[in-house]
Structures are given as structure tokens and as C-alpha cells.
Design a protein around this motif. Structure first.
Motif: not given
Length: 525
Positions: A259-277
Motif C-alpha cells: 500500500x503506497x498510501x499508508x504513511x503512519x503506523x502506531x503500534x502500542x502494547x501489541x503482540x508484534x515482532x520483527x516479522x511485523x516490522x
């Protein structure tokens, strides 16, 4: 006007966030015009309404009590309305929306101790406000899926929906997505009706084309929104905060969609790892990234983001003292993100190596916050003061800095307008006054209550013993090329800030400040 002023409150005032009360100025003005010439009588209603738009909500309410004409004009020109949405409001709704018949932005709030409006009241509001573009619901626990469905059918021009602590569920949200074809922003917090997670939300054709911002907060089954998040092809902002579940898979799908329009991500207190990043790094248009209290994210993921997202302008990292994000990631940011303007580091053990890289390469950096790090001391602050020429705002909290580091700031960062220092035990209260004297335009916010009682003699003594002054040349500081391996932290500090020995001059200055012998000498600094 030929009309008497009225100070009696409307019976519906108890449903407004802050009922109007006549100020002395309004009363005096009203008394002057009653029975005399009406100086606003020649103004068309449109002009009077335009004047009202320059007033705050409280002043507008007070002005509406002056006379009947002002009451009418203020009502028809009111586009924002906030109501206490308890169930007792139902009999008064026709009266309220007869007066405020142009409302496009509506907020309905109900506290926990009250019973909120039900579907009947909510549907009545939708009938009287069919031009709504923004709706905010807070604590409206009696509104069901049926009420949301009927509302969405009547208010098809809705562009922004925000709901928190409500009881409707997936059917209600899907109804809005089906009928409000112009919907651009949706924010959902603590939505009780989707606890089971059996019904998914979206995707809808309208949402896929119009949605630009999605915010999910404190949801037990936030992944019910997975089809909507994935299907919103024009999404620009995605915020997922304290939502249960494994989010790596969702981010992986989003990243593969490129998605070329996505310009802001806010990830807080989530089960997310380097795979997600690593996945979101494929969205190369990212300009704003918040990684807050995600302990499984490390240097590896952030390096990948930095290497692929060169347009990054704002980066917020709360490492939660996990020590998994540090110099390696920040050096990559410095190398690949030259447009960085705002950097917030909380619980991140950065050192002078990464901060020097950022200061040298990110020439557009204007806002910097360093909080809760034991590795950030005077040498690191010296890096910033020596090289961050564009820096305008600096916040330091809970770091191992002293008065010596603060003095370095006084001689560097020529564009600095505000500095805030909190919970730094090595900083004394006296240094704030010295900063104000040296930089008269600088706003200094020092945590004096916690710092003034500390013994700062060590810092002051060290500074007097050094007797140092910093020469400024066009806002820049000359930095000699000296090997870091042969210098201690204090020597490194002196070199990097371009400090030149001048014992007698500065030592004499500091003694006069301390003894308060001459205030006139301050003007010559």
C-alpha cells in the motif's frame, strides 16, 4: 432591537457540556443596548453569524442570552454540538434540534453512573441531523446494533465516526460501513459488542475506497477488524493500541499489498515482532512510525524499516527498558532517513555513537526527546548541542546528565527555543537561571521541585575548575578530529562542544553570578 434581554436559562441547558452563564461584560453590554439604539440591527444575520464563529463555545452561549435575535442566529450558525446523552434528554430533543438545525459535528457523552440514550433517541437525532459529517459516542451503552443500522441509513454523509465504551457490535459497525459511503475515519475503543469475535467487520466496497484512517484501541477481539484493515486500499493511518491477538500476520498481509498510501503506523502494547516490522517496511511511504512498548521488536526490525522507508519524518520508540533497540537501529535511521524531523526515545539505551550519527546526518531534526535512559549523559548531550543546528525543542527526562551537559546546550543549538528537563538528579536549579541569562529567548522548563534540593556543588565546581568558554561561528561549533579511544567521557565532552580554555574569564563570571555582586554585568554577556 426593541427586544428585552433574558438571563433565564433554557430548560435544556443541563444537557450541554457547560451551561451558559452571563459574564459581567455580556450583562453590561446587554444593558447598554436595551431600550437604546441597536448597533447590530443593521448587520445581516450572515454577518452576525460570522462574528459568532470567532468566539469560543462559552462566549457563544453567553451571547445567545442577549436577545431573541442573537439566540436564533447563534443557533442556526452552530455546527458543533456536545450533549450529555443520558436518557432524560429524549423529551427535549425536538426543542434542541429545532434551535440547532445546522449541526454537522455531534458529540454524545454519558458517564458511567447514568443510563444513556437508547435507540429511540438515537434514531430521532439521526432524523433531525441528516447532514452530520462527524459523530462521537462515549458511554452510550443503550444504543444497539439496530439503532446504529437505522442511524447510518439516515446519516449517509458521515465522514468520521468515533465510539468508545459502547455496547453495539459488529453488525452496527458494518451497517455504518455499508451506508456511509463517504466515511474516511473510524476510531473504536472498548467496544463491548465484539467480545465473542464470531462476526468479522468489513470489508465493504465503500470502506475499501474511502477509509483513510483506522484506530483500534483496547479491544479484546480487535482482530475482528482484520478484513477492514486489509481491505482499505486507500488507508493512510493505522493505529492499533492495546489490542489482544497476534498482529504479525495482519501486518504481513498489509506489507505484501504494498500500500503506497499508508504513511503512519502506531503500534502500542501489541503482540508484534520483527516479522511485523519487516512487513510494514514494504510500505515505503511511511513518514510517521510509533513503536511503543512492543518488547519483541528489536534492532533487526527497525533497521529493515530504516533501510526501506527513507521518507520517515517522525519516529517514536518506547523500548520499555527491554534493551532490544539501541545504537544499531538508530545508526541505520541516521544513515537512511535524512528527512527525520522528530525523534522520541523512551527507555532506549542510546549512546554518543548513535546520537552523533543522527546529529550529523539528520540536519532537519527539530524536536528531540530523550527519556528514561541510563546511557545518555553529558557526552551525548554534547553531541546534540554541537551538531543539531536545526533543533528547536529538546526534552530530557530521567537521564544521567549534569549541569555540565546543560551548559553545553547553552552554547550550541542556535535555533533552540524550548528545553524541558525532568527528573535528572545531576542537574541543579541554578543552571536554569544561567541558561536564561545566556539565552534570553530560550524557554527553560526545569523540574525544580525535585532538583533544587540536590547538592550541585560537584557540577559547579567542575565547571569552575575547567573555566571553559565556547566560541560560536555562525551558529556552528568547530569540532577537532580527536580519537574517542584516547579520551574519557568528560574530555570527549569538551572536545565535541569545541570548548576552549579560558579560566579567568568564565570562572570570574560564575563567581559574580554566585555571589550576586553585579547584575549589570549580565547585560554584557
Amino acid at each position: 432591537m426593541g427586544q428585552s434581554s433574558s438571563t433565564a436559562l433554557d430548560p435544556t441547558d443541563r444537557f450541554f457540556a457547560s451551561p451558559p452563564r452571563m459574564s459581567n461584560e455580556i450583562v453590561e453590554f446587554a444593558e447598554e443596548i436595551v431600550g437604546t439604539r441597536d448597533y447590530t440591527g443593521g448587520l445581516p444575520d450572515d454577518c452576525l453569524a460570522y462574528i459568532f464563529q470567532f468566539l469560543g463555545a462559552g462566549d457563544r452561549k453567553q451571547c445567545s442570552l442577549v436577545c431573541k435575535r442573537w439566540l436564533r442566529v447563534e443557533g442556526v450558525s452552530r455546527y458543533r454540538l456536545s450533549l450529555n446523552a443520558d436518557n432524560e434528554i429524549l423529551p427535549f430533543l425536538p426543542l434542541i434540534f429545532t434551535r440547532f438545525d445546522s449541526v454537522t459535528k455531534l458529540s454524545l457523552r454519558c458517564d458511567r453512573k447514568s443510563v444513556s440514550i437508547n435507540d429511540d433517541a438515537f434514531v430521532l437525532i439521526s432524523i433531525r441531523c441528516q447532514n452530520l459529517t462527524r459523530l462521537k459516542l462515549r458511554g452510550c451503552r443503550e444504543i444497539t446494533d439496530h439503532g446504529m443500522a437505522t442511524f447510518s441509513q439516515n446519516c449517509k454523509t458521515l465522514k468520521k465516526l468515533s465510539c468508545a465504551s459502547c455496547s453495539f457490535g459488529a453488525k452496527g459497525i458494518n451497517s455504518v460501513l455499508d451506508h456511509c459511503l463517504l466515511l474516511e475515519e473510524i476510531s473504536v475503543k472498548r467496544l463491548r459488542g465484539i467480545r465473542d469475535g464470531t462476526q468479522l467487520i468489513g470489508p465493504r466496497a465503500s470502506a475499501a475506497s474511502s477509509l483513510k484512517s483506522i484506530c483500534l484501541k483496547e479491544l479484546v477481539n480487535g482482530q475482528s477488524f482484520e478484513p477492514l484493515v486489509i481491505g482499505a486500499k486507500n488507508l493512510r493511518t493505522l493505529k492499533i493500541i492495546r489490542c489482544l491477538g497476534d498482529w504479525d500476520r495482519v501486518l504481513h498481509i498489509i506489507g505484501n499489498s504494498k500500500n503506497t498510501s499508508l504513511n503512519e503506523f502506531h503500534l502500542e502494547r501489541l503482540q508484534v515482532t520483527d516479522i511485523g516490522l519487516t512487513a510494514i517496511s514494504k510500505c515505503t511511504s511511511i513518514e510517521n512510525l510509533h513503536i511503543v512498548k512492543a518488547p519483541e521488536c528489536s534492532n533487526t526490525g527497525l533497521v529493515c524499516v530504516a533501510q526501506n522507508c527513507s521518507l520517515l519524518r517522525k519516529l517514536h520508540i518506547d523500548g520499555w527498558r527491554s534493551n532490544r533497540i539501541g545504537d544499531e537501529a538508530l545508526i541505520a535511521v541516521a544513515k537512511h532517513c535524512p528527512n527525520l524531523q522528530e525523534l522520541v526515545l523512551i527507555g532506549v539505551n542510546a549512546t554518543h555513537l548513535s546520537l552523533m550519527a543522527i546529529a550529523c546526518n539528520c540536519s532537519k531534526l527539530e524536536r528531540l526527546a530523550l527519556c528514561g535512559s541510563g546511557t545518555i549523559g553529558d557526552a551525548e548531550i554534547a553531541c546534540i548541542s554541537a551538531k543539531c543546528v536545526a533543533l528547536k525543542k529538546l526534552c530530557i527526562k530521567g537521564c544521567a546528565i549534569s549541569d555540565l551537559g546543560m551548559e553545553a546546550v547553552a552554547w550550541g543549538c542556535p535555533n533552540l527555543v524550548k528545553i524541558k528537563v525532568k527528573k535528572c538528579k545531576g542537574v541543579s536549579g541554578e543552571v536554569a537561571e544561567r541558561l536564561r541569562i545566556l539565552r534570553r529567548s530560550l524557554i527553560v522548563n526545569l523540574d525544580a521541585e525535585e532538583i533544587d534540593g540536590l547538592d550541585a556543588s560537584g557540577s559547579d565546581g567542575g565547571l569552575q575548575e575547567s573555566g571553559l568558554e565556547v566560541p560560536m561561528m555562525g551558529g556552528h561549533v568547530n569540532v577537532p578530529d580527536v580519537s574517542l579511544n584516547t579520551l574519557g567521557r568528560l574530555s570527549y565532552l569538551k572536545v565535541k562542544t569545541g570548548l576552549v580554555a579560558s579560566r579567568n574569564l568564565v570562572a570570574g563570571k560564575f563567581r559574580r553570578w554566585k555571589n550576586g555582586e553585579s547584575s549589570s554585568s549580565n547585560d554584557n554577556l
